[in-house]
Structure formats: structure tokens, C-alpha cells
Design a protein around this motif. Structure first.
Motif, PDB file in Angstrom:
ATOM      1  N   LYS A 140      30.199  71.185  50.193  1.00 45.88           N
ATOM      2  CA  LYS A 140      29.238  70.260  49.590  1.00 45.88           C
ATOM      3  C   LYS A 140      28.819  69.109  50.494  1.00 45.88           C
ATOM      4  O   LYS A 140      27.861  68.405  50.185  1.00 45.88           O
ATOM      5  CB  LYS A 140      29.802  69.683  48.282  1.00 45.88           C
ATOM      6  CG  LYS A 140      30.054  70.722  47.215  1.00 45.88           C
ATOM      7  CD  LYS A 140      28.836  71.586  46.938  1.00 45.88           C
ATOM      8  CE  LYS A 140      27.787  70.881  46.138  1.00 45.88           C
ATOM      9  NZ  LYS A 140      26.621  71.713  45.844  1.00 45.88           N
ATOM     10  N   LYS A 141      29.516  68.884  51.631  1.00 45.65           N
ATOM     11  CA  LYS A 141      29.177  67.749  52.488  1.00 45.65           C
ATOM     12  C   LYS A 141      29.516  68.084  53.937  1.00 45.65           C
ATOM     13  O   LYS A 141      30.633  68.501  54.234  1.00 45.65           O
ATOM     14  CB  LYS A 141      29.960  66.517  52.033  1.00 45.65           C
ATOM     15  CG  LYS A 141      29.577  65.255  52.735  1.00 45.65           C
ATOM     16  CD  LYS A 141      30.298  64.074  52.101  1.00 45.65           C
ATOM     17  CE  LYS A 141      29.796  62.783  52.730  1.00 45.65           C
ATOM     18  NZ  LYS A 141      30.468  61.627  52.180  1.00 45.65           N
ATOM     19  N   GLN A 142      28.562  67.901  54.832  1.00 41.88           N
ATOM     20  CA  GLN A 142      28.782  68.191  56.248  1.00 41.88           C
ATOM     21  C   GLN A 142      29.859  67.287  56.827  1.00 41.88           C
ATOM     22  O   GLN A 142      29.937  66.105  56.491  1.00 41.88           O
ATOM     23  CB  GLN A 142      27.484  67.987  57.030  1.00 41.88           C
ATOM     24  CG  GLN A 142      27.604  68.328  58.495  1.00 41.88           C
ATOM     25  CD  GLN A 142      26.276  68.308  59.212  1.00 41.88           C
ATOM     26  OE1 GLN A 142      25.240  68.547  58.620  1.00 41.88           O
ATOM     27  NE2 GLN A 142      26.299  68.025  60.494  1.00 41.88           N
ATOM     28  N   GLY A 195      34.055  76.170  42.323  1.00 37.54           N
ATOM     29  CA  GLY A 195      33.564  76.970  43.440  1.00 37.54           C
ATOM     30  C   GLY A 195      33.084  76.167  44.632  1.00 37.54           C
ATOM     31  O   GLY A 195      32.560  76.731  45.596  1.00 37.54           O
ATOM     32  N   ASN A 196      33.253  74.841  44.596  1.00 35.47           N
ATOM     33  CA  ASN A 196      32.782  73.976  45.674  1.00 35.47           C
ATOM     34  C   ASN A 196      33.942  73.267  46.357  1.00 35.47           C
ATOM     35  O   ASN A 196      34.925  72.896  45.721  1.00 35.47           O
ATOM     36  CB  ASN A 196      31.815  72.915  45.125  1.00 35.47           C
ATOM     37  CG  ASN A 196      30.583  73.537  44.543  1.00 35.47           C
ATOM     38  OD1 ASN A 196      29.925  74.350  45.174  1.00 35.47           O
ATOM     39  ND2 ASN A 196      30.249  73.152  43.327  1.00 35.47           N
ATOM     40  N   GLY A 208      26.479  73.508  52.364  1.00 32.45           N
ATOM     41  CA  GLY A 208      26.018  74.820  51.921  1.00 32.45           C
ATOM     42  C   GLY A 208      26.701  75.987  52.593  1.00 32.45           C
ATOM     43  O   GLY A 208      26.553  77.130  52.156  1.00 32.45           O
ATOM     44  N   ASP A 209      27.481  75.762  53.662  1.00 30.09           N
ATOM     45  CA  ASP A 209      28.223  76.837  54.313  1.00 30.09           C
ATOM     46  C   ASP A 209      29.277  77.385  53.373  1.00 30.09           C
ATOM     47  O   ASP A 209      29.909  76.645  52.629  1.00 30.09           O
ATOM     48  CB  ASP A 209      28.933  76.345  55.581  1.00 30.09           C
ATOM     49  CG  ASP A 209      28.008  76.136  56.766  1.00 30.09           C
ATOM     50  OD1 ASP A 209      26.815  76.485  56.676  1.00 30.09           O
ATOM     51  OD2 ASP A 209      28.499  75.627  57.795  1.00 30.09           O
ATOM     52  N   GLU A 210      29.488  78.714  53.429  1.00 29.17           N
ATOM     53  CA  GLU A 210      30.574  79.325  52.669  1.00 29.17           C
ATOM     54  C   GLU A 210      31.825  79.260  53.537  1.00 29.17           C
ATOM     55  O   GLU A 210      31.796  79.625  54.711  1.00 29.17           O
ATOM     56  CB  GLU A 210      30.258  80.773  52.311  1.00 29.17           C
ATOM     57  CG  GLU A 210      31.335  81.383  51.429  1.00 29.17           C
ATOM     58  CD  GLU A 210      30.998  82.786  50.996  1.00 29.17           C
ATOM     59  OE1 GLU A 210      30.539  82.949  49.852  1.00 29.17           O
ATOM     60  OE2 GLU A 210      31.191  83.708  51.804  1.00 29.17           O
TER      61      GLU A 210
END
Length: 71
Positions: free
Chosen positions: A10-12, A30-31, A67-69
Motif C-alpha cells: 500500500k505504500k512505496q 490482503g494489504n 501496488g506491487d504484489e
């Protein structure tokens, strides 16, 4: 044994790239959200209390984008 799950970041945040890093964070719905922007000192205990998940990085990586999994 540890349970591995997939999550959406959720955060870079960044980290040192020439080693494996253990990243503290929170996993909810899921985050994954990194704890304190990954700015944690070795003597800080409160970030451990605030976290419920760990992420292990691979050598050669230096950041995880929003947004990366991840695992």
C-alpha cells in the motif's frame, strides 16, 4: 514454520539492495503497509508492537512500489 501469503503493498518504500532485509509491516484485508516508512532503529521496540507481518527482500532489490504484489 512460517506461513507465506501474498499481499498488495500500500505504500512505496526503499531499503538496502546488497542484502536480504526483514521489513516490518501490517497485513490487513490482503494489504501490506510498511511500519514507519521502514525507518526503524535496532533498539526500537514499539515498531515490533505495531507490526503483525514480516516481508523478506531479495538481494538486488532496493524498493517496493505501491501496488506491487509481495510475499
Amino acid at each position: 514454520s512460517l506461513k507465506t501469503i501474498k499481499a498488495v503493498n500500500k505504500k512505496q518504500f526503499g531499503f538496502k539492495c546488497n542484502r536480504t532485509n526483514i521489513i516490518l509491516g501490517r497485513f490487513e484485508n490482503g494489504n501490506f503497509t510498511v511500519t514507519r516508512d521502514n525507518k526503524i532503529g535496532s533498539g526500537m521496540l514499539l515498531p515490533l508492537y505495531e507490526s503483525n507481518a514480516l516481508m523478506l527482500t531479495k538481494e538486488g532489490e532496493s524498493e517496493v512500489k505501491e501496488g506491487d504484489e509481495i510475499n
